[in-house]
Motif scaffolding. Structure first.
Motif, PDB file in Angstrom:
ATOM      1  N   SER A 126       0.818  -1.209   0.000  1.00  0.00           N
ATOM      2  CA  SER A 126       0.000   0.000   0.000  1.00  0.00           C
ATOM      3  C   SER A 126       0.852   1.259   0.000  1.00  0.00           C
ATOM      4  N   MET A 127       2.041   1.179   0.596  1.00  0.00           N
ATOM      5  CA  MET A 127       2.955   2.318   0.551  1.00  0.00           C
ATOM      6  C   MET A 127       3.443   2.560  -0.871  1.00  0.00           C
ATOM      7  N   ILE A 128       3.649   1.470  -1.628  1.00  0.00           N
ATOM      8  CA  ILE A 128       4.162   1.592  -2.997  1.00  0.00           C
ATOM      9  C   ILE A 128       3.046   1.902  -3.985  1.00  0.00           C
ATOM     10  N   ILE A 129       1.918   1.165  -3.887  1.00  0.00           N
ATOM     11  CA  ILE A 129       0.855   1.259  -4.889  1.00  0.00           C
ATOM     12  C   ILE A 129      -0.082   2.431  -4.611  1.00  0.00           C
ATOM     13  N   VAL A 130      -0.544   2.543  -3.359  1.00  0.00           N
ATOM     14  CA  VAL A 130      -1.544   3.553  -3.002  1.00  0.00           C
ATOM     15  C   VAL A 130      -0.909   4.820  -2.429  1.00  0.00           C
ATOM     16  N   GLY A 131       0.323   4.705  -1.908  1.00  0.00           N
ATOM     17  CA  GLY A 131       0.987   5.862  -1.324  1.00  0.00           C
ATOM     18  C   GLY A 131       0.557   6.172   0.090  1.00  0.00           C
TER      19      GLY A 131
END
Length: 271
Positions: free
Chosen positions: A57-62
């Motif tokens: 989620s940190m990589i894809i959604v930020g």
């Protein structure tokens, strides 16, 4: 989707093709890992899906996470390490391939969840549409693979030899899975996510205990305290999402058992 008379697909088909492929992959790798890992070890790993989900989620959604979420992730990692070490010490046929397979399944699962969240926010699609297309296309993937590999016909032959074991257990698994999902949704609807996650966490713990009781396998006390660390991480994550409710419960029970002084109790009641 059908109840609202909305038959229009909101999400691009290419996205559903990817989600379905990842769904089939996570189930396939997870089931394949059972050939190399203890069932309790697999359950513990699947309970720690938070770790790859947070990273994804940190990589894809930020997204950004609090210190409590990070502490939950660290607890789960520590618990997993010691649980895996215990498994490798007591299992004579321990195989690292099982760990690789279950970790690949978790990574796929994390990608699925974050992609679904991003897609549902962007395209405003319903849960029914997401489930229908993801599992429908996934069924086609599996059917084509089974036919090309020849496993489909071999499965039918096994089913003819052992109809009760194959079709009976498959039917039982489908019914109990459907009933279980509906019970969880009802718990979330009427009692909140906190109680629902508590019940599902207890269910996983009960599954591990029954696995040791009904199937003979080596046991060590390291399973207990390493599993407890994992459970602590799970509840830290729950607390971070429901701090208001949890703080209310904690104040209630602390006051009830007299763990605070009279002055602090009055202040708590005033607040």
């Amino acid at each position: 989707m059908y109840l609202n008379n909305d038959f229009h697909r909101r999400v691009p088909l290419n996205t559903y093709l990817l989600i379905a492929l990842l769904t089939v992959g996570t189930m396939g790798f997870s089931n394949s890992a059972l050939g190399y890992l203890n069932y309790p070890t697999q359950v513990i790993f699947k309970s720690c899906k938070l770790i790859p989900v947070m990273i994804g989620s940190m990589i894809i959604v930020g997204k950004r996470y609090s210190l409590i979420d990070v502490a939950a992730c660290i607890c789960m990692c520590i618990g997993l390490i010691f649980f895996t070490l215990a498994d490798s010490q007591v299992q004579p046929n321990f195989n690292m391939l099982g760990l690789i397979l279950i970790n690949i399944a978790l990574v796929f699962d994390a990608i699925i969840g974050n992609v679904q969240e991003k897609v549902m926010k962007e395209h405003k699609c319903s849960n029914v549409e997401m489930v229908f297309y993801s599992y429908g296309i996934g069924f086609v993937y599996l059917l084509v693979y089974e036919m090309c590999s020849g496993e489909l016909f071999a499965a039918f032959e096994v089913g003819l030899q052992y109809p009760m074991e194959v079709y009976g257990y498959a039917t039982l698994y489908s019914i109990t899975g459907y009933v279980g999902i509906n019970f969880v949704l009802l718990l979330v609807k009427y009692y909140g996510a906190l109680l629902a996650v508590t019940v599902t966490t207890f269910r996983k713990a009960l599954t591990v205990v029954l696995s040791f009781l009904f199937f003979s396998k080596p046991f060590t006390n390291q399973y207990l305290w390493s599993g407890a660390i994992v459970v602590l991480g799970i509840y830290l994550n729950i607390y971070s999402k429901n701090q208001t409710h949890w703080n209310g419960y904690l104040r209630h029970w602390i006051t009830k058992f007299g763990l605070v002084g009279d002055r602090q109790r009055k202040m708590t009641q005033t607040v």
